[in-house]
Design a protein around this motif. Structure first.
Motif, PDB file in Angstrom:
ATOM      1  N   TYR A 110       0.809  -1.217   0.000  1.00 39.92           N
ATOM      2  CA  TYR A 110       0.000   0.000   0.000  1.00 39.92           C
ATOM      3  C   TYR A 110       0.844   1.270   0.000  1.00 39.92           C
ATOM      4  CZ  TYR A 110      -3.519  -3.430   1.138  1.00 39.92           C
ATOM      5  OH  TYR A 110      -4.324  -4.525   1.108  1.00 39.92           O
ATOM      6  N   TRP A 111       1.953   1.276  -0.689  1.00 37.00           N
ATOM      7  CA  TRP A 111       2.847   2.420  -0.707  1.00 37.00           C
ATOM      8  C   TRP A 111       2.319   3.548  -1.590  1.00 37.00           C
ATOM      9  CZ3 TRP A 111       4.572   3.978  -5.430  1.00 37.00           C
ATOM     10  CH2 TRP A 111       4.477   3.042  -6.462  1.00 37.00           C
ATOM     11  N   ALA A 112       1.489   3.242  -2.560  1.00 34.20           N
ATOM     12  CA  ALA A 112       1.061   4.247  -3.534  1.00 34.20           C
ATOM     13  C   ALA A 112       0.190   5.334  -2.911  1.00 34.20           C
ATOM     14  CB  ALA A 112       0.317   3.578  -4.682  1.00 34.20           C
ATOM     15  N   VAL A 113      -0.666   5.000  -1.969  1.00 34.56           N
ATOM     16  CA  VAL A 113      -1.578   5.990  -1.392  1.00 34.56           C
ATOM     17  C   VAL A 113      -0.818   7.112  -0.691  1.00 34.56           C
ATOM     18  CG1 VAL A 113      -3.445   6.342   0.291  1.00 34.56           C
ATOM     19  CG2 VAL A 113      -3.475   4.352  -1.223  1.00 34.56           C
ATOM     20  N   PRO A 114       0.103   6.804   0.219  1.00 36.50           N
ATOM     21  CA  PRO A 114       0.819   7.915   0.857  1.00 36.50           C
ATOM     22  C   PRO A 114       1.658   8.726  -0.131  1.00 36.50           C
ATOM     23  CG  PRO A 114       1.350   5.815   1.959  1.00 36.50           C
ATOM     24  CD  PRO A 114       0.442   5.526   0.822  1.00 36.50           C
ATOM     25  N   VAL A 115       2.213   8.093  -1.142  1.00 40.20           N
ATOM     26  CA  VAL A 115       3.011   8.810  -2.135  1.00 40.20           C
ATOM     27  C   VAL A 115       2.136   9.789  -2.914  1.00 40.20           C
ATOM     28  CG1 VAL A 115       4.341   8.534  -4.279  1.00 40.20           C
ATOM     29  CG2 VAL A 115       4.788   7.036  -2.325  1.00 40.20           C
ATOM     30  N   VAL A 116       0.947   9.357  -3.292  1.00 43.53           N
ATOM     31  CA  VAL A 116       0.025  10.225  -4.035  1.00 43.53           C
ATOM     32  C   VAL A 116      -0.409  11.402  -3.158  1.00 43.53           C
ATOM     33  CG1 VAL A 116      -2.281  10.337  -5.070  1.00 43.53           C
ATOM     34  CG2 VAL A 116      -0.767   8.438  -5.618  1.00 43.53           C
ATOM     35  N   GLY A 119       2.440  13.793  -2.864  1.00 46.01           N
ATOM     36  CA  GLY A 119       2.638  14.497  -4.135  1.00 46.01           C
ATOM     37  C   GLY A 119       1.611  15.594  -4.345  1.00 46.01           C
ATOM     38  N   ILE A 120       0.363  15.308  -4.052  1.00 44.36           N
ATOM     39  CA  ILE A 120      -0.695  16.316  -4.192  1.00 44.36           C
ATOM     40  C   ILE A 120      -0.459  17.471  -3.221  1.00 44.36           C
ATOM     41  CG2 ILE A 120      -3.167  16.732  -3.829  1.00 44.36           C
ATOM     42  CD1 ILE A 120      -3.653  13.914  -4.974  1.00 44.36           C
ATOM     43  N   SER A 121      -0.040  17.142  -2.008  1.00 42.02           N
ATOM     44  CA  SER A 121       0.241  18.184  -1.010  1.00 42.02           C
ATOM     45  C   SER A 121       1.359  19.115  -1.485  1.00 42.02           C
ATOM     46  CB  SER A 121       0.639  17.551   0.321  1.00 42.02           C
ATOM     47  OG  SER A 121      -0.402  16.773   0.829  1.00 42.02           O
ATOM     48  N   VAL A 122       2.394  18.566  -2.062  1.00 44.71           N
ATOM     49  CA  VAL A 122       3.512  19.376  -2.568  1.00 44.71           C
ATOM     50  C   VAL A 122       3.037  20.285  -3.701  1.00 44.71           C
ATOM     51  CG1 VAL A 122       5.708  19.252  -3.823  1.00 44.71           C
ATOM     52  CG2 VAL A 122       5.307  17.776  -1.835  1.00 44.71           C
ATOM     53  N   ILE A 123       2.246  19.739  -4.605  1.00 45.19           N
ATOM     54  CA  ILE A 123       1.758  20.533  -5.744  1.00 45.19           C
ATOM     55  C   ILE A 123       0.849  21.661  -5.269  1.00 45.19           C
ATOM     56  CG2 ILE A 123       0.277  20.441  -7.786  1.00 45.19           C
ATOM     57  CD1 ILE A 123       1.412  17.614  -8.279  1.00 45.19           C
ATOM     58  N   VAL A 124      -0.084  21.343  -4.354  1.00 44.52           N
ATOM     59  CA  VAL A 124      -0.989  22.372  -3.835  1.00 44.52           C
ATOM     60  C   VAL A 124      -0.182  23.446  -3.092  1.00 44.52           C
ATOM     61  CG1 VAL A 124      -2.841  22.797  -2.140  1.00 44.52           C
ATOM     62  CG2 VAL A 124      -3.012  20.881  -3.730  1.00 44.52           C
TER      63      VAL A 124
END
Length: 132
Positions: A110-116, A119-124
């Motif tokens: 389940y590594w993809a959920v925290p990475v996404v 990533g969204i937090s950094v972009i926002v």
């Protein structure tokens, strides 16, 4: 009352789930009610909702008469195998692993959920700071 000679699993009973081929489980007994579907006063959809699970509570809650209970016995084709679990256990990680190995196995899956989310937090955050 017919003699009960066969033992069925819940999985096997749940495969008979159409109006033309319908099995239900009540009080650990398996009933083939296919020929009764059109005559059921509550309609066939009420019976079809109980396929694949124990229908005992629903049958009791409906307040069936003694006559209905006697009629049900004519449809009995066997007993439910209660020795095996109804729902097979989902195995996420191999048995015999310690808690740290279990955590690592879950982390790898389940590594993809925290990475996404990161990533969204950094972009926002970047877009917010750019507007200032």
């Amino acid at each position: 009352m017919p003699t009960i000679t066969k033992i069925y699993s819940m999985q096997e009973a749940s495969q008979h789930n159409t109006k033309e081929d319908c099995w239900i489980v009540i009080d650990d007994k398996v009933y083939d009610v296919s020929s009764y579907m059109d005559e059921h006063p509550g309609g066939d959809d009420v019976i079809l909702e109980t396929v694949g699970k124990d229908a005992t509570d629903g049958f009791e809650d409906a307040g069936h008469s003694d006559e209905a209970r006697e009629m049900l016995q004519n449809f009995c084709i066997g007993e439910l195998d209660t020795s095996s679990p109804v729902i097979p256990e989902l195995e996420i990680y191999p048995k015999g692993t310690d808690s740290s190995q279990k955590l690592m196995a879950l982390t790898k899956q389940y590594w993809a959920v925290p990475v996404v989310v990161a990533g969204i937090s950094v972009i926002v955050g970047f877009l917010y700071l750019r507007k200032k």
